[in-house]
Design an enzyme around this catalytic site. Structure first.
Site, PDB file in Angstrom:
ATOM      1  N   SER A   3      49.299 -53.435  70.759  1.00 35.40           N
ATOM      2  CA  SER A   3      47.990 -53.894  70.629  1.00 35.40           C
ATOM      3  C   SER A   3      47.733 -55.010  69.880  1.00 35.40           C
ATOM      4  CB  SER A   3      47.515 -52.656  69.977  1.00 35.40           C
ATOM      5  OG  SER A   3      47.079 -51.532  70.629  1.00 35.40           O
ATOM      6  N   LYS A  35      45.998 -57.835  71.783  1.00 39.56           N
ATOM      7  CA  LYS A  35      44.653 -57.813  71.679  1.00 39.56           C
ATOM      8  C   LYS A  35      43.699 -58.939  71.262  1.00 39.56           C
ATOM      9  CE  LYS A  35      44.615 -52.530  72.620  1.00 39.56           C
ATOM     10  NZ  LYS A  35      44.678 -51.267  71.845  1.00 39.56           N
ATOM     11  N   TYR A  58      47.094 -56.018  81.575  1.00 39.86           N
ATOM     12  CA  TYR A  58      46.997 -55.660  79.977  1.00 39.86           C
ATOM     13  C   TYR A  58      48.322 -55.023  79.623  1.00 39.86           C
ATOM     14  CZ  TYR A  58      46.137 -52.321  76.550  1.00 39.86           C
ATOM     15  OH  TYR A  58      46.006 -51.500  75.263  1.00 39.86           O
ATOM     16  N   TYR A 110      42.198 -49.678  64.034  1.00 42.07           N
ATOM     17  CA  TYR A 110      41.437 -48.358  64.610  1.00 42.07           C
ATOM     18  C   TYR A 110      40.715 -47.709  63.838  1.00 42.07           C
ATOM     19  CZ  TYR A 110      45.989 -49.760  67.362  1.00 42.07           C
ATOM     20  OH  TYR A 110      46.895 -50.506  67.748  1.00 42.07           O
ATOM     21  N   VAL A 138      51.417 -50.120  68.425  1.00 42.46           N
ATOM     22  CA  VAL A 138      52.096 -48.978  68.437  1.00 42.46           C
ATOM     23  C   VAL A 138      54.002 -49.129  68.165  1.00 42.46           C
ATOM     24  CG1 VAL A 138      50.671 -47.267  69.482  1.00 42.46           C
ATOM     25  CG2 VAL A 138      52.125 -48.699  70.821  1.00 42.46           C
TER      26      VAL A 138
HETATM   27  N1  GLN Z   1      50.402 -50.334  75.268  1.00 37.75           N
HETATM   28  C1  GLN Z   1      49.627 -49.474  74.422  1.00 37.75           C
HETATM   29  C2  GLN Z   1      48.536 -48.723  75.089  1.00 37.75           C
HETATM   30  O1  GLN Z   1      47.684 -49.261  75.595  1.00 37.75           O
HETATM   31  C3  GLN Z   1      49.150 -50.391  73.340  1.00 37.75           C
HETATM   32  C4  GLN Z   1      48.473 -49.406  72.264  1.00 37.75           C
HETATM   33  C5  GLN Z   1      48.608 -49.811  70.874  1.00 37.75           C
HETATM   34  O2  GLN Z   1      49.603 -50.755  70.375  1.00 37.75           O
HETATM   35  N2  GLN Z   1      47.984 -49.073  70.129  1.00 37.75           N
HETATM   36  O3  GLN Z   1      48.575 -47.519  75.102  1.00 37.75           O
END
Ligand code: GLN
Length: 334
Positions: free
Chosen positions: A78, A81, A204, A256, A274
């Protein structure tokens, strides 16, 4: 306190911090994550439970301080992003991107299937729904060209031209992509997302699979903290006027549904992933990267959160705190 003094202190403090947070009771970890496997409980963790690195890059001279594991590559997940959003904003401007993705914290988990119904758009670019839209907005003839541009941007933020997408990570992500796929199709059905859903999903998840080390990530953070200029290479990576928006959205949405508590306690713009990475940018001062794969119930690194919290208090990094803990102690002793 002058920035140079802060920087000197940091080198010693990093070691102390590392030692302080080295032991981690597995009961304090909610889960681990692996592409292709998804989240799994701490009892099943192997060597990843111990992996721990901290890196810090200063804005004034790009000096890098690291402790622990600063060389093992891990997937941005993430954290990517941030870079895709920044690029979409460079491509279209803030107003146009805002028409498609808001800047409102969702208060929900990163993979929630919730949207801003009133505005018919995802809440913000730091949750999956919003990130899928911002990736699709990045200019390019097709997914491959968009990915090239995102990868090129991440390389320039980090000052490392050898960064790449780990195809094995990507393959694993594709195996467990149903939820993101559902989010994407739902968004398209409601007019929030345009174009080929599968191509956007691959874009993505490939951007999530770009691998970095703590060193790379700290320099990328320092670039954001330095008004968009990489302090090591001297290259401008992001327009100065865009940095404000990118850091704002990290500040309010980057962690988040823990974003409010993070803003309250740590008080610096940050983004987690994650894989257990956290990127923090302290404007005018430094970029910080922590890697420790054990996650809390929000999907943020347990050690990473603790390290950033302690660093913020000790060094006075909070946006709304005028002094470091040391200065407060000194002042009260005199
Ligand atoms: N690839 C993961 C997803 O899209 C990334 C999510 C994350 O790092 N929180 O679910």
């Amino acid at each position: 306190m002058p920035d140079a003094a802060i920087t000197r202190q940091v080198a010693q403090r990093l070691r102390e911090l590392y030692e302080h947070h080295r032991t981690l009771d597995p009961r304090e970890v909610a889960s681990f994550y692996e592409p292709g496997r998804g989240t799994y409980p701490p009892e099943l963790a192997g060597a990843e439970a111990d992996r721990f690195g901290i890196a810090l890059a200063t804005v004034d001279d790009g000096a890098l301080h690291t402790v622990g594991d600063d060389t093992t590559p891990f997937a941005l997940q993430s954290i990517s992003k941030v870079f895709a959003y920044a690029l979409a904003v460079e491509d279209h401007g803030e107003d146009e991107v805002m028409r498609h993705v808001g800047v409102e914290p969702s208060g929900d988990a990163f993979n929630s299937i919730v949207f801003d119904e009133r505005r018919n758009r995802p809440y913000n670019p730091m949750v999956n729904a919003g990130a899928i839209v911002t990736s699709s907005l990045v200019r390019g003839r097709d997914g491959a060209e968009k990915l090239d541009r995102i990868l090129d941007a991440v390389r320039r933020y980090a000052g490392n031209p050898s960064l790449r997408v780990d195809e094995e990570t990507f393959a694993g992500e594709m195996q467990i992509a149903d939820r993101n796929r559902a989010i994407a199709y739902l968004m398209r059905s409601q007019g929030m997302l345009e174009g080929d859903v599968e191509e956007t999903l691959e874009l993505y998840l490939r951007q999530c699979s770009i691998t970095v080390t703590c060193r790379d990530l700290a320099v990328a953070g320092a670039t954001l903290a330095n008004g968009g200029v990489n302090p090591v290479t001297g290259e401008r990576v992001l327009g100065r006027a865009r940095v404000r928006g990118v850091l704002s959205v990290m500040y309010t949405c980057g962690m988040y549904d823990f974003a409010g508590e993070w803003a309250f306690e740590v008080g610096v713009p940050a983004k987690s992933g994650v894989s257990g990475g956290i990127l923090a940018a302290v404007p005018g001062k430094m970029g910080i990267a922590v890697l420790s794969p054990g996650l809390d119930e929000y999907g943020n690194s347990v050690r990473g959160t603790r390290v950033c919290r302690e660093m913020s208090v000790r060094l006075g990094l909070h946006t709304f705190a005028a002094e470091s803990e040391d200065e407060i102690l000194r002042a009260s002793a005199s």
